[in-house]
Design a protein around this motif. Structure first.
Motif: not given
Length: 237
Positions: A231-237
């Motif tokens: 799966s693609l994990m997306t995170c925002t700083a």
């Protein structure tokens, strides 16, 4: 990669084609990487870093802990899309940024314990500007022994309780097969580490698959999407 990432011995295997399509689609949805400072962690032989650089990134840095992979990445880097390569462990990454975007393909599955997993996320977060993004392909847990991924290029052989996360023994279905191991972290473990590192948002996107063709028809990809490798994990700083 030159395929998306060439740390895999069989970059044309179906699951790697799906990974490449998933990441490229996500990058397109963000508007591409032109004029961004980009970081690829666990860069392997440089496929993802080359993708970022060729997409018009202002600066691209690839990080890997293996001297041979870094050497090969440097040797194969196209002059038209220069990449800086740094030899460093992702769990003890130096300050190289700041960056607008980081990518990590299967990095976190190789964290040997929870402390290393959290350190990897902290190192990436420390190198991102506020609002910067992390896109990471992560392995899905729970497939073995329910799912047979051999039609897609890999096979799980065994699952062993070990430390903070089970150890999976697997093989890439090359000729001859190439054996490897990784940790079966839960997605919740990744999310916990990301939040602990200071990421403000954590999201998930399902694997996407390339258009069907004569060798891999829609039924083939439909079966894969029912239980994909990643799966693609997306995170925002």
């Amino acid at each position: 990669m030159q395929q998306l990432y060439d740390t895999h011995p069989a970059p044309r295997a179906a699951f790697t084609a799906a990974d490449a399509f998933t990441l490229r689609t996500a990058l397109d949805a963000l508007g591409g990487v032109r004029d961004l400072d980009t970081l690829d962690v666990a860069c392997g032989h440089g496929g993802t870093a080359a993708l970022l650089a060729s997409g018009g990134a202002r600066r691209t840095v690839g990080v890997d802990s293996c001297p041979d992979r870094v050497r090969r990445a440097r040797a194969s880097a196209p002059a038209s899309a220069p990449v800086e390569y740094v030899l460093a462990d992702a769990a003890d990454m130096p300050q190289l940024g700041p960056f607008d975007l980081a990518t990590a393909v299967y990095l976190f599955s190789h964290a040997p314990d929870r402390a290393a997993l959290h350190a990897m996320f902290r190192g990436i977060r420390a190198n991102l500007r506020p609002g910067g993004r992390l896109l990471s392909l992560v392995r899905n847990p729970g497939g073995y022994p329910r799912v047979d991924w051999s039609p897609y290029g890999m096979r799980i052989l065994d699952r062993l309780p070990d430390g903070d996360a089970p150890l999976l023994k697997a093989q890439f279905l090359t000729e001859p097969p190439l054996h490897f191991e990784y940790r079966e972290w839960a997605h919740a473990d990744f999310a916990e580490a990301a939040v602990d590192a200071g990421f403000s948002t954590v999201g998930w996107q399902p694997a996407r698959t390339p258009p069907a063709d004569a060798s891999r028809d829609e039924a083939y990809w439909t079966a894969y999407r029912a239980w994909p490798v990643s799966s693609l994990m997306t995170c925002t700083a």
